[in-house]
Write a protein that holds these residues in place. Structure first.
Motif, PDB file in Angstrom:
ATOM      1  N   MET A   1       0.853  -1.190   0.000  1.00  0.00           N
ATOM      2  CA  MET A   1       0.000   0.000   0.000  1.00  0.00           C
ATOM      3  C   MET A   1       0.892   1.245   0.000  1.00  0.00           C
ATOM      4  SD  MET A   1      -3.003   1.060   2.732  1.00  0.00           S
ATOM      5  CE  MET A   1      -3.892  -0.488   2.542  1.00  0.00           C
ATOM      6  N   ASN A   2       0.728   2.116  -0.993  1.00  0.00           N
ATOM      7  CA  ASN A   2       1.564   3.309  -1.043  1.00  0.00           C
ATOM      8  C   ASN A   2       1.017   4.410  -0.128  1.00  0.00           C
ATOM      9  OD1 ASN A   2      -0.485   4.758  -2.422  1.00  0.00           O
ATOM     10  ND2 ASN A   2       0.268   4.052  -4.409  1.00  0.00           N
ATOM     11  N   GLN A   3       1.762   5.513  -0.048  1.00  0.00           N
ATOM     12  CA  GLN A   3       1.420   6.565   0.907  1.00  0.00           C
ATOM     13  C   GLN A   3       0.062   7.198   0.604  1.00  0.00           C
ATOM     14  OE1 GLN A   3       4.059   9.957   0.955  1.00  0.00           O
ATOM     15  NE2 GLN A   3       3.531  10.479   3.047  1.00  0.00           N
ATOM     16  N   THR A   4      -0.242   7.382  -0.677  1.00  0.00           N
ATOM     17  CA  THR A   4      -1.520   8.000  -1.043  1.00  0.00           C
ATOM     18  C   THR A   4      -2.687   7.151  -0.571  1.00  0.00           C
ATOM     19  OG1 THR A   4      -0.540   9.065  -2.991  1.00  0.00           O
ATOM     20  CG2 THR A   4      -2.933   8.804  -2.964  1.00  0.00           C
ATOM     21  N   ILE A   5      -2.614   5.844  -0.822  1.00  0.00           N
ATOM     22  CA  ILE A   5      -3.709   4.952  -0.423  1.00  0.00           C
ATOM     23  C   ILE A   5      -3.775   4.842   1.098  1.00  0.00           C
ATOM     24  CG2 ILE A   5      -4.580   2.584  -0.561  1.00  0.00           C
ATOM     25  CD1 ILE A   5      -3.393   2.474  -3.398  1.00  0.00           C
ATOM     26  N   GLU A   6      -2.635   4.819   1.758  1.00  0.00           N
ATOM     27  CA  GLU A   6      -2.622   4.798   3.231  1.00  0.00           C
ATOM     28  C   GLU A   6      -3.348   6.012   3.798  1.00  0.00           C
ATOM     29  OE1 GLU A   6       1.435   4.539   4.393  1.00  0.00           O
ATOM     30  OE2 GLU A   6       1.544   2.349   4.164  1.00  0.00           O
ATOM     31  N   GLN A   7      -3.096   7.181   3.221  1.00  0.00           N
ATOM     32  CA  GLN A   7      -3.749   8.392   3.707  1.00  0.00           C
ATOM     33  C   GLN A   7      -5.245   8.386   3.422  1.00  0.00           C
ATOM     34  OE1 GLN A   7      -1.532  11.747   2.143  1.00  0.00           O
ATOM     35  NE2 GLN A   7      -0.114  11.687   3.860  1.00  0.00           N
ATOM     36  N   LEU A   8      -5.637   7.865   2.266  1.00  0.00           N
ATOM     37  CA  LEU A   8      -7.064   7.765   1.954  1.00  0.00           C
ATOM     38  C   LEU A   8      -7.780   6.846   2.947  1.00  0.00           C
ATOM     39  CD1 LEU A   8      -6.916   7.517  -1.944  1.00  0.00           C
ATOM     40  CD2 LEU A   8      -7.893   9.398  -0.621  1.00  0.00           C
ATOM     41  N   CYS A   9      -7.120   5.768   3.322  1.00  0.00           N
ATOM     42  CA  CYS A   9      -7.723   4.823   4.270  1.00  0.00           C
ATOM     43  C   CYS A   9      -7.710   5.363   5.695  1.00  0.00           C
ATOM     44  CB  CYS A   9      -6.974   3.490   4.214  1.00  0.00           C
ATOM     45  SG  CYS A   9      -7.203   2.591   2.660  1.00  0.00           S
ATOM     46  N   ALA A  10      -6.736   6.192   6.021  1.00  0.00           N
ATOM     47  CA  ALA A  10      -6.606   6.705   7.387  1.00  0.00           C
ATOM     48  C   ALA A  10      -7.487   7.919   7.644  1.00  0.00           C
ATOM     49  CB  ALA A  10      -5.149   7.070   7.673  1.00  0.00           C
ATOM     50  N   ARG A  11      -7.828   8.663   6.604  1.00  0.00           N
ATOM     51  CA  ARG A  11      -8.561   9.909   6.775  1.00  0.00           C
ATOM     52  C   ARG A  11      -9.909   9.667   7.458  1.00  0.00           C
ATOM     53  NH1 ARG A  11     -13.584  12.389   5.846  1.00  0.00           N
ATOM     54  NH2 ARG A  11     -13.206  14.580   6.360  1.00  0.00           N
ATOM     55  N   LYS A  12     -10.250  10.547   8.401  1.00  0.00           N
ATOM     56  CA  LYS A  12     -11.526  10.470   9.118  1.00  0.00           C
ATOM     57  C   LYS A  12     -12.018  11.880   9.386  1.00  0.00           C
ATOM     58  CE  LYS A  12      -8.789   9.995  13.320  1.00  0.00           C
ATOM     59  NZ  LYS A  12      -8.247   9.047  14.287  1.00  0.00           N
ATOM     60  N   SER A  13     -13.268  12.021   9.694  1.00  0.00           N
ATOM     61  CA  SER A  13     -13.835  13.339   9.965  1.00  0.00           C
ATOM     62  C   SER A  13     -13.269  13.904  11.265  1.00  0.00           C
ATOM     63  CB  SER A  13     -15.356  13.257  10.053  1.00  0.00           C
ATOM     64  OG  SER A  13     -15.904  12.915   8.794  1.00  0.00           O
ATOM     65  N   VAL A  14     -12.999  15.191  11.258  1.00  0.00           N
ATOM     66  CA  VAL A  14     -12.471  15.898  12.431  1.00  0.00           C
ATOM     67  C   VAL A  14     -13.428  17.041  12.761  1.00  0.00           C
ATOM     68  CG1 VAL A  14     -10.584  17.318  13.314  1.00  0.00           C
ATOM     69  CG2 VAL A  14     -10.080  15.299  11.910  1.00  0.00           C
ATOM     70  N   ARG A  15     -13.895  17.046  14.009  1.00  0.00           N
ATOM     71  CA  ARG A  15     -14.872  18.052  14.427  1.00  0.00           C
ATOM     72  C   ARG A  15     -14.379  18.928  15.580  1.00  0.00           C
ATOM     73  NH1 ARG A  15     -17.600  13.407  13.065  1.00  0.00           N
ATOM     74  NH2 ARG A  15     -19.269  13.653  11.504  1.00  0.00           N
ATOM     75  N   VAL A  16     -13.164  18.668  16.074  1.00  0.00           N
ATOM     76  CA  VAL A  16     -12.588  19.486  17.146  1.00  0.00           C
ATOM     77  C   VAL A  16     -11.188  19.889  16.699  1.00  0.00           C
ATOM     78  CG1 VAL A  16     -12.030  19.664  19.591  1.00  0.00           C
ATOM     79  CG2 VAL A  16     -13.878  18.140  18.857  1.00  0.00           C
ATOM     80  N   PHE A  17     -10.933  21.200  16.670  1.00  0.00           N
ATOM     81  CA  PHE A  17      -9.685  21.723  16.145  1.00  0.00           C
ATOM     82  C   PHE A  17      -8.854  22.378  17.245  1.00  0.00           C
ATOM     83  CE2 PHE A  17     -13.020  22.328  12.816  1.00  0.00           C
ATOM     84  CZ  PHE A  17     -12.642  21.256  12.012  1.00  0.00           C
ATOM     85  N   THR A  18      -7.564  22.432  17.031  1.00  0.00           N
ATOM     86  CA  THR A  18      -6.651  22.979  18.040  1.00  0.00           C
ATOM     87  C   THR A  18      -6.732  24.497  18.133  1.00  0.00           C
ATOM     88  OG1 THR A  18      -4.827  23.208  16.468  1.00  0.00           O
ATOM     89  CG2 THR A  18      -5.017  21.099  17.648  1.00  0.00           C
ATOM     90  N   GLY A  19      -7.198  25.145  17.097  1.00  0.00           N
ATOM     91  CA  GLY A  19      -7.192  26.599  17.061  1.00  0.00           C
ATOM     92  C   GLY A  19      -6.008  27.156  16.295  1.00  0.00           C
ATOM     93  N   GLN A  20      -5.060  26.278  15.943  1.00  0.00           N
ATOM     94  CA  GLN A  20      -3.921  26.727  15.144  1.00  0.00           C
ATOM     95  C   GLN A  20      -4.399  27.180  13.771  1.00  0.00           C
ATOM     96  OE1 GLN A  20      -0.945  23.696  14.550  1.00  0.00           O
ATOM     97  NE2 GLN A  20       0.111  24.836  12.939  1.00  0.00           N
ATOM     98  N   PRO A  21      -4.014  28.365  13.350  1.00  0.00           N
ATOM     99  CA  PRO A  21      -4.453  28.835  12.026  1.00  0.00           C
ATOM    100  C   PRO A  21      -3.798  28.033  10.905  1.00  0.00           C
ATOM    101  CG  PRO A  21      -2.878  30.373  12.973  1.00  0.00           C
ATOM    102  CD  PRO A  21      -3.188  29.372  14.054  1.00  0.00           C
ATOM    103  N   ILE A  22      -4.466  28.014   9.785  1.00  0.00           N
ATOM    104  CA  ILE A  22      -3.916  27.367   8.598  1.00  0.00           C
ATOM    105  C   ILE A  22      -3.123  28.415   7.821  1.00  0.00           C
ATOM    106  CG2 ILE A  22      -4.485  26.273   6.391  1.00  0.00           C
ATOM    107  CD1 ILE A  22      -6.942  25.064   7.776  1.00  0.00           C
ATOM    108  N   ALA A  23      -1.870  28.123   7.562  1.00  0.00           N
ATOM    109  CA  ALA A  23      -0.992  29.075   6.884  1.00  0.00           C
ATOM    110  C   ALA A  23      -1.523  29.389   5.481  1.00  0.00           C
ATOM    111  CB  ALA A  23       0.422  28.502   6.782  1.00  0.00           C
ATOM    112  N   PRO A  24      -1.345  30.614   5.018  1.00  0.00           N
ATOM    113  CA  PRO A  24      -1.815  30.981   3.682  1.00  0.00           C
ATOM    114  C   PRO A  24      -1.327  30.046   2.583  1.00  0.00           C
ATOM    115  CG  PRO A  24      -1.173  32.945   4.881  1.00  0.00           C
ATOM    116  CD  PRO A  24      -0.776  31.768   5.742  1.00  0.00           C
TER     117      PRO A  24
END
Length: 242
Positions: A1-24
């Protein structure tokens, strides 16, 4: 399993965030990935609304089924199925286009959702979580006014993005259904009673199958938000002659 497929399988919904801004630069990468998605005839039948106004975020947190985490997300994107821009272009060029119809809407919704999933995948590769908010399809009248949506523009999905807290990062991803029940060979095969119960056998937990199914039906299918979504989407569809 390559990295792309691993990430697709690992991804899940996130509903609580740290508050860290997303860089431009990361915001730009997410939007760039979305715009590179497959699209019917290279038309890009969508428009992405980047919601930066905190007042709008606060309103959407209420109108989209009272979900406060929407207001706290550092990045909120609404993916609109957009038939309006091509219709306007055709009219401007004197093409005498027909009125947009059901097929045009479905194609635009597909374009919008493919672009949205590209954004989700790109964000996850950057360590940024996301959650789809289908409730943006509700409250047609209010959302059209809030977002300035024109006649042939439909809010197909909203996505909220942010860095997951440790609890969200370590939370197990819900199991998906076995592949034999998801992939049908050479045509659709309706599932009978026993197959459906086998498919959903891990869902009931401490309840009987009937009790679990009733509770889930009440919470998702027969719920107030589901009925409002159905009403609201039906109103949008009337714009497309459906």
């Amino acid at each position: 399993m390559n990295q792309t497929i691993e990430q697709l399988c690992a991804r899940k919904s996130v509903r609580v965030f740290t508050g860290q801004p997303i860089a431009p630069k990361d915001r730009a990468l997410i939007l760039q990935a979305a715009s590179q998605a497959p699209t019917a005839g290279n038309q890009q039948l969508y428009t992405i609304l980047d919601i930066t106004d905190q007042h709008l975020k606060d309103q959407l947190a209420e109108t989209c089924d009272h979900q406060p985490f929407i207001a706290k997300a550092p990045l909120v994107l609404i993916f609109c199925a957009d038939v309006q821009k091509w219709y306007d272009a055709f009219q401007d060029a004197g093409c005498q286009p027909r009125d947009p119809g059901a097929g045009d809407l479905m194609l635009a919704v597909a374009d919008a959702l493919i672009a949205a999933q590209n954004a989700v995948t790109a964000a996850w590769s950057l360590g940024i979580g996301s959650c789809y908010i289908g409730d943006v399809m509700e409250q047609r009248e209010r959302h059209r006014e809030m977002l300035g949506l024109l006649e042939y523009v439909f809010p197909a999905a909203m996505l909220v993005f942010g860095y997951p807290t440790q609890q969200q990062a370590s939370r197990p991803k819900p199991d998906r259904c076995p592949m034999e029940h998801i992939v049908h060979e050479n045509g659709y095969h309706r599932m009978g009673r026993e197959t459906l119960r086998t498919l959903l056998r891990d869902k009931p937990e401490q309840k009987t199958y009937e009790e679990w199914c009733q509770a889930f039906c009440d919470r998702k299918y027969n719920s107030g938000f589901s009925r409002e979504m159905t009403r609201s989407v039906a109103e949008y569809l009337r714009q497309f002659g459906m």
